[in-house]
Motif scaffolding. Sequence first.
Motif, PDB file in Angstrom:
ATOM      1  N   GLY A 199       0.799  -1.213   0.000  1.00 29.08           N
ATOM      2  CA  GLY A 199       0.000   0.000   0.000  1.00 29.08           C
ATOM      3  C   GLY A 199       0.834   1.266   0.000  1.00 29.08           C
ATOM      4  N   THR A 200       1.915   1.286   0.780  1.00 32.36           N
ATOM      5  CA  THR A 200       2.732   2.497   0.861  1.00 32.36           C
ATOM      6  C   THR A 200       3.462   2.753  -0.450  1.00 32.36           C
ATOM      7  N   TRP A 218       0.915   4.017  -2.911  1.00 30.21           N
ATOM      8  CA  TRP A 218       0.518   5.385  -2.564  1.00 30.21           C
ATOM      9  C   TRP A 218       1.533   6.397  -3.083  1.00 30.21           C
ATOM     10  N   TYR A 236      -3.992   8.106  -2.094  1.00 27.70           N
ATOM     11  CA  TYR A 236      -4.038   6.966  -1.182  1.00 27.70           C
ATOM     12  C   TYR A 236      -5.240   6.074  -1.494  1.00 27.70           C
ATOM     13  N   THR A 261      -4.340   2.346  -3.019  1.00 22.04           N
ATOM     14  CA  THR A 261      -4.515   1.184  -2.154  1.00 22.04           C
ATOM     15  C   THR A 261      -5.642   0.286  -2.633  1.00 22.04           C
ATOM     16  N   LEU A 319      -4.637  -3.550  -3.420  1.00 22.69           N
ATOM     17  CA  LEU A 319      -5.256  -4.651  -2.679  1.00 22.69           C
ATOM     18  C   LEU A 319      -6.033  -5.576  -3.612  1.00 22.69           C
ATOM     19  N   CYS A 325       8.441   4.598   3.534  1.00 22.08           N
ATOM     20  CA  CYS A 325       7.423   5.372   2.820  1.00 22.08           C
ATOM     21  C   CYS A 325       7.666   6.870   2.987  1.00 22.08           C
ATOM     22  N   ASN A 328      -4.610   3.783   9.677  1.00 26.56           N
ATOM     23  CA  ASN A 328      -4.639   2.340   9.472  1.00 26.56           C
ATOM     24  C   ASN A 328      -4.672   1.585  10.793  1.00 26.56           C
TER      25      ASN A 328
END
Length: 211
Positions: free
Chosen positions: A79-80, A83, A104, A108, A112, A146, A182
């Motif tokens: 995810g980071t 992003w 973001y 993400t 995912l 990140c 998160n």
Amino acid sequence: MTSDRNRTAPAPGRPALSATRRAATRREVAMVAAHLFAENGYTATTVDDIAAAAGMGLRTFYRYFAGKEDVVAPLLAIGTQAWSDELASCPPELPLREALGHSYRTATAAALADEGIAESLLRPLLRAATELPALRATWLRVQHDCETRLIPIIAARTGRAPDDLDVALAAAMANTAVRLANELWATGNHSGSPADAVDACLARLAAHILL
């Protein structure tokens, strides 16, 4: 005979095939480990369990990971990485606060979905990364990486130098807002999706500071 000098070199900026395969293998094993952690708990799951479920020997496992606490790093970093990549490609006219939230949510969701990571797997993984000391060290390392990637991107968007203190502060605050969002979502202290929690934290940050 073809000399070494005339052999085709990898294109600049693109990882070598071996590096790409290594990264893919790390993600695959990380996914196996995440499922085992969700089903059996982190403490009860051994490196032997992970290696066996991934179809590899212990020696091979340790060629890819330093230990059990390191095995989820590729999933936590998906995810980071997505992003920061998405933020770098956001239209420059979009204000930084909006660009952070939009990038973001977009990045993400796509990451995912591409990796097949459902919220039912993501939540216990993030909760474990928040609560267990060994995994928290990995989680914080991923977050530090990140933040480091955000600095030149924010510098470019704001027309400032990468070593500008305000740039470093903006990167640190934005990354911390995302990390806390998160963690709140993982522990059930925020309704909605992780991206909703991120929007809420970024809004609070913007209302009180400078983003």
